[in-house]
Design a protein around this motif. Structure first.
Motif, PDB file in Angstrom:
ATOM      1  N   MET A 118       0.834  -1.193   0.000  1.00 38.79           N
ATOM      2  CA  MET A 118       0.000   0.000   0.000  1.00 38.79           C
ATOM      3  C   MET A 118       0.874   1.250   0.000  1.00 38.79           C
ATOM      4  SD  MET A 118      -2.546   1.441   2.982  1.00 38.79           S
ATOM      5  CE  MET A 118      -1.126   1.878   3.984  1.00 38.79           C
ATOM      6  N   ASN A 119       0.578   2.189  -0.902  1.00 44.27           N
ATOM      7  CA  ASN A 119       1.266   3.464  -0.887  1.00 44.27           C
ATOM      8  C   ASN A 119       0.669   4.338   0.206  1.00 44.27           C
ATOM      9  OD1 ASN A 119       2.941   2.862  -3.096  1.00 44.27           O
ATOM     10  ND2 ASN A 119       1.311   3.385  -4.531  1.00 44.27           N
ATOM     11  N   SER A 120       1.518   4.948   1.006  1.00 42.64           N
ATOM     12  CA  SER A 120       1.056   5.746   2.135  1.00 42.64           C
ATOM     13  C   SER A 120       1.028   7.222   1.759  1.00 42.64           C
ATOM     14  CB  SER A 120       1.979   5.531   3.332  1.00 42.64           C
ATOM     15  OG  SER A 120       1.964   4.182   3.733  1.00 42.64           O
ATOM     16  N   ALA A 121      -0.101   7.862   2.006  1.00 43.10           N
ATOM     17  CA  ALA A 121      -0.180   9.303   1.829  1.00 43.10           C
ATOM     18  C   ALA A 121       0.435  10.024   3.011  1.00 43.10           C
ATOM     19  CB  ALA A 121      -1.634   9.724   1.648  1.00 43.10           C
ATOM     20  N   ALA A 122       0.440   9.360   4.156  1.00 40.35           N
ATOM     21  CA  ALA A 122       1.004   9.966   5.368  1.00 40.35           C
ATOM     22  C   ALA A 122       1.679   8.876   6.183  1.00 40.35           C
ATOM     23  CB  ALA A 122      -0.094  10.638   6.198  1.00 40.35           C
ATOM     24  N   SER A 123       2.904   9.138   6.626  1.00 40.43           N
ATOM     25  CA  SER A 123       3.592   8.182   7.480  1.00 40.43           C
ATOM     26  C   SER A 123       4.497   8.919   8.454  1.00 40.43           C
ATOM     27  CB  SER A 123       4.405   7.174   6.654  1.00 40.43           C
ATOM     28  OG  SER A 123       5.476   7.809   5.991  1.00 40.43           O
ATOM     29  N   VAL A 124       4.656   8.328   9.620  1.00 38.57           N
ATOM     30  CA  VAL A 124       5.571   8.870  10.627  1.00 38.57           C
ATOM     31  C   VAL A 124       6.452   7.733  11.122  1.00 38.57           C
ATOM     32  CG1 VAL A 124       4.010  10.727  11.309  1.00 38.57           C
ATOM     33  CG2 VAL A 124       3.926   8.545  12.542  1.00 38.57           C
ATOM     34  N   ARG A 125       7.695   8.069  11.391  1.00 41.05           N
ATOM     35  CA  ARG A 125       8.653   7.084  11.895  1.00 41.05           C
ATOM     36  C   ARG A 125       9.317   7.650  13.145  1.00 41.05           C
ATOM     37  NH1 ARG A 125       6.068   4.612   9.051  1.00 41.05           N
ATOM     38  NH2 ARG A 125       6.572   3.347   7.212  1.00 41.05           N
ATOM     39  N   LYS A 126       9.224   6.894  14.226  1.00 43.01           N
ATOM     40  CA  LYS A 126       9.824   7.309  15.505  1.00 43.01           C
ATOM     41  C   LYS A 126       9.393   8.734  15.881  1.00 43.01           C
ATOM     42  CE  LYS A 126      11.909   3.380  15.674  1.00 43.01           C
ATOM     43  NZ  LYS A 126      11.343   2.318  16.552  1.00 43.01           N
ATOM     44  N   LEU A 127       8.135   9.024  15.630  1.00 42.92           N
ATOM     45  CA  LEU A 127       7.626  10.367  15.892  1.00 42.92           C
ATOM     46  C   LEU A 127       7.483  10.598  17.396  1.00 42.92           C
ATOM     47  CD1 LEU A 127       6.392  13.052  14.922  1.00 42.92           C
ATOM     48  CD2 LEU A 127       4.163  11.909  14.941  1.00 42.92           C
ATOM     49  N   THR A 128       8.158  11.618  17.866  1.00 35.54           N
ATOM     50  CA  THR A 128       8.074  12.013  19.269  1.00 35.54           C
ATOM     51  C   THR A 128       7.685  13.486  19.335  1.00 35.54           C
ATOM     52  OG1 THR A 128       9.718  10.392  19.991  1.00 35.54           O
ATOM     53  CG2 THR A 128       9.350  12.286  21.431  1.00 35.54           C
ATOM     54  N   VAL A 129       6.695  13.774  20.167  1.00 34.75           N
ATOM     55  CA  VAL A 129       6.253  15.149  20.387  1.00 34.75           C
ATOM     56  C   VAL A 129       6.225  15.397  21.889  1.00 34.75           C
ATOM     57  CG1 VAL A 129       4.375  16.815  20.128  1.00 34.75           C
ATOM     58  CG2 VAL A 129       4.869  15.201  18.275  1.00 34.75           C
ATOM     59  N   ARG A 130       6.940  16.426  22.306  1.00 37.71           N
ATOM     60  CA  ARG A 130       6.943  16.793  23.718  1.00 37.71           C
ATOM     61  C   ARG A 130       6.428  18.218  23.884  1.00 37.71           C
ATOM     62  NH1 ARG A 130      12.172  14.317  23.378  1.00 37.71           N
ATOM     63  NH2 ARG A 130      12.140  12.217  24.273  1.00 37.71           N
ATOM     64  N   HIS A 131       5.642  18.425  24.915  1.00 41.18           N
ATOM     65  CA  HIS A 131       5.185  19.752  25.309  1.00 41.18           C
ATOM     66  C   HIS A 131       5.758  20.036  26.691  1.00 41.18           C
ATOM     67  CE1 HIS A 131       2.525  19.451  21.900  1.00 41.18           C
ATOM     68  NE2 HIS A 131       1.866  18.436  22.436  1.00 41.18           N
ATOM     69  N   ARG A 132       6.846  20.799  26.709  1.00 41.33           N
ATOM     70  CA  ARG A 132       7.578  21.042  27.944  1.00 41.33           C
ATOM     71  C   ARG A 132       7.988  19.704  28.548  1.00 41.33           C
ATOM     72  NH1 ARG A 132       4.414  26.301  30.608  1.00 41.33           N
ATOM     73  NH2 ARG A 132       4.754  27.674  28.797  1.00 41.33           N
ATOM     74  N   ARG A 133       7.463  19.358  29.715  1.00 38.34           N
ATOM     75  CA  ARG A 133       7.881  18.110  30.367  1.00 38.34           C
ATOM     76  C   ARG A 133       6.969  16.930  30.042  1.00 38.34           C
ATOM     77  NH1 ARG A 133       9.531  20.155  36.500  1.00 38.34           N
ATOM     78  NH2 ARG A 133      11.108  21.692  35.838  1.00 38.34           N
ATOM     79  N   THR A 134       5.951  17.165  29.225  1.00 40.18           N
ATOM     80  CA  THR A 134       4.991  16.112  28.893  1.00 40.18           C
ATOM     81  C   THR A 134       5.304  15.526  27.527  1.00 40.18           C
ATOM     82  OG1 THR A 134       3.267  17.204  30.181  1.00 40.18           O
ATOM     83  CG2 THR A 134       2.556  15.568  28.562  1.00 40.18           C
ATOM     84  N   THR A 135       5.339  14.202  27.439  1.00 38.57           N
ATOM     85  CA  THR A 135       5.530  13.523  26.159  1.00 38.57           C
ATOM     86  C   THR A 135       4.160  13.155  25.607  1.00 38.57           C
ATOM     87  OG1 THR A 135       7.684  12.644  26.804  1.00 38.57           O
ATOM     88  CG2 THR A 135       6.559  11.549  24.982  1.00 38.57           C
ATOM     89  N   ALA A 136       3.757  13.824  24.525  1.00 40.95           N
ATOM     90  CA  ALA A 136       2.449  13.572  23.922  1.00 40.95           C
ATOM     91  C   ALA A 136       2.480  12.351  23.016  1.00 40.95           C
ATOM     92  CB  ALA A 136       1.992  14.799  23.139  1.00 40.95           C
ATOM     93  N   LEU A 137       3.572  12.160  22.275  1.00 43.12           N
ATOM     94  CA  LEU A 137       3.759  11.002  21.405  1.00 43.12           C
ATOM     95  C   LEU A 137       5.164  10.481  21.626  1.00 43.12           C
ATOM     96  CD1 LEU A 137       2.137  12.376  18.129  1.00 43.12           C
ATOM     97  CD2 LEU A 137       1.185  10.578  19.596  1.00 43.12           C
ATOM     98  N   ASP A 138       5.283   9.161  21.749  1.00 41.20           N
ATOM     99  CA  ASP A 138       6.552   8.561  22.142  1.00 41.20           C
ATOM    100  C   ASP A 138       7.008   7.550  21.091  1.00 41.20           C
ATOM    101  OD1 ASP A 138       8.739   7.620  23.475  1.00 41.20           O
ATOM    102  OD2 ASP A 138       7.632   6.674  25.112  1.00 41.20           O
ATOM    103  N   ALA A 139       7.840   8.010  20.138  1.00 44.75           N
ATOM    104  CA  ALA A 139       8.452   7.143  19.120  1.00 44.75           C
ATOM    105  C   ALA A 139       7.412   6.320  18.368  1.00 44.75           C
ATOM    106  CB  ALA A 139       9.496   6.229  19.759  1.00 44.75           C
ATOM    107  N   VAL A 140       6.390   7.001  17.827  1.00 40.73           N
ATOM    108  CA  VAL A 140       5.274   6.338  17.146  1.00 40.73           C
ATOM    109  C   VAL A 140       5.615   6.077  15.685  1.00 40.73           C
ATOM    110  CG1 VAL A 140       2.904   6.699  16.324  1.00 40.73           C
ATOM    111  CG2 VAL A 140       3.514   7.248  18.700  1.00 40.73           C
ATOM    112  N   ASP A 141       5.304   4.875  15.220  1.00 42.04           N
ATOM    113  CA  ASP A 141       5.422   4.496  13.811  1.00 42.04           C
ATOM    114  C   ASP A 141       4.020   4.221  13.271  1.00 42.04           C
ATOM    115  OD1 ASP A 141       8.187   4.577  14.003  1.00 42.04           O
ATOM    116  OD2 ASP A 141       8.385   2.421  14.298  1.00 42.04           O
ATOM    117  N   LEU A 142       3.615   4.948  12.244  1.00 42.44           N
ATOM    118  CA  LEU A 142       2.299   4.743  11.646  1.00 42.44           C
ATOM    119  C   LEU A 142       2.349   5.109  10.173  1.00 42.44           C
ATOM    120  CD1 LEU A 142      -0.115   6.286  14.327  1.00 42.44           C
ATOM    121  CD2 LEU A 142      -0.067   3.883  13.609  1.00 42.44           C
TER     122      LEU A 142
END
Length: 265
Positions: A1-25
Motif C-alpha cells: 500500500m502506498n502511504s499518503a502519510a507516514s511517521v517514523r519514531k515520531l516524538t512530540v513533547r510539550h515542555r515536560r509532557t511527552t504527547a507522542l513517544d516514538a510512534v510508527d504509523l
C-alpha cells in the motif's frame, strides 16, 4: 500500500509532557479513525500531520515527501484539508466568503474556486445558508462550515479533529456518509472520542494510549475484542468494549493489538 502519510519514531513533547513517544504509523487511501482518551496524543498527531506543529524528533512524510523540506511542506499544504478541534473563523464573513477565503489560501485557480466553494457547502448541507453571516449560525452549522473549508480543495489528505462536535444525530449520519465517499479516493484521518462514528465510517482504527499505539486494525476486529469473555462490563456495545479491552491491555504493558495489520505498514 502506498502511504499518503507516514511517521517514523515520531516524538512530540510539550515542555515536560511527552504527547507522542516514538510512534510508527502509515495511512493510505480510506477513512482512518484515531481513538484514545483525552490527552492520549491524538491532537498532537493530527497537528503534526497538518504541518502546523513540528515534531520534537522523528520523520514525517506526506504525499510523497519529507515535510522537513520547506518546498515540499508548502506544496503539501495546498493538497491537504484540515479541521482543528478549535476551529477559528471570521464571524463577519458569510459562509461563501469564508470558504472562498480558504480556497484562496490554498491557491486554487480562480476559475474553479467559485464552483468548488458551492460544491463544498452543498456537501455539508448548508446551501440555503451560504450567504448568511457565520455569526448567525448555530454551533452545529459552524462546525459544518469548518468541514466545508477543509474539503473545498478536494484534498488528497484530509485531517479532521473531533469533526462531529456539535452535530445532531441526523447530521452525524450524513457526515459519516460523506466520510465514506471522501475515503474512496483520498486519505482521511479522523480523530474522535465517539467510537460509534468509527464503527460506521472507518476502514481502519488506530487507538492511542499515553502517546503510544495501543491497537491497529479494523473496526470489526476491535468489536471482536469486545465479545471476549470478561468484557461484558466495559461498555454498552461490542466496539466500546473492544476499545476498553485494548486500552486496558496497553496499560498493562502488553504489545499493541494489530489484528492482522502492521503498525508500521
Amino acid at each position: 500500500m502506498n502511504s499518503a502519510a507516514s511517521v517514523r519514531k515520531l516524538t512530540v513533547r510539550h515542555r515536560r509532557t511527552t504527547a507522542l513517544d516514538a510512534v510508527d504509523l502509515a495511512f493510505g487511501t480510506g477513512v482512518h479513525g484515531l481513538l484514545g482518551p483525552n490527552g492520549a496524543g491524538k491532537t498532537s498527531l493530527i497537528r503534526v500531520l497538518a504541518t502546523v506543529a513540528p515534531p520534537t524528533s522523528g520523520r514525517v512524510e506526506l504525499l510523497g515527501g519529507d515535510v522537513s523540506a520547506p518546498a515540499h511542506r508548502t506544496a503539501v499544504r495546498r493538497r491537504l484539508g484540515y479541521l482543528p478541534q478549535e476551529f477559528g473563523y471570521y464571524p463577519g464573513f458569510t459562509v461563501r466568503e469564508f470558504v472562498a477565503y480558504v480556497a484562496w489560501l490554498k491557491e486554487m485557480p480562480r476559475a474553479a474556486a467559485s464552483a468548488a466553494v458551492e460544491g463544498a457547502v452543498a456537501r455539508v448541507g448548508l446551501t440555503d445558508r451560504i450567504d448568511a453571516k457565520i455569526r448567525t449560525l448555530s454551533g452545529g452549522m459552524v462546525r459544518r462550515v469548518g468541514i466545508a473549508q477543509a474539503i473545498v480543495n478536494d484534498p488528497d489528505l484530509l485531517l479532521l479533529d473531533e469533526p462531529t462536535a456539535g452535530l445532531d444525530p441526523e447530521q452525524r449520519v450524513d457526515f459519516r456518509a460523506l466520510l465514506r465517499e471522501l475515503g474512496r479516493d483520498a486519505t482521511v484521518i479522523v480523530s474522535t472520542h465517539l467510537v460509534e462514528d468509527v464503527a460506521a465510517a472507518c476502514t481502519e482504527v488506530t487507538l492511542i494510549g499515553a502517546g503510544r499505539v495501543a491497537y491497529r486494525g479494523t473496526p470489526h476486529a476491535l468489536a471482536a475484542l469486545g465479545e471476549e469473555a470478561g468484557a461484558e462490563d466495559f461498555g454498552d456495545n461490542p466496539i466500546e468494549r473492544g476499545y476498553a479491552v485494548a486500552l486496558r491491555r496497553h496499560r498493562s504493558g502488553a504489545a499493541p493489538t494489530t489484528s492482522g495489520w502492521s503498525v508500521t505498514r
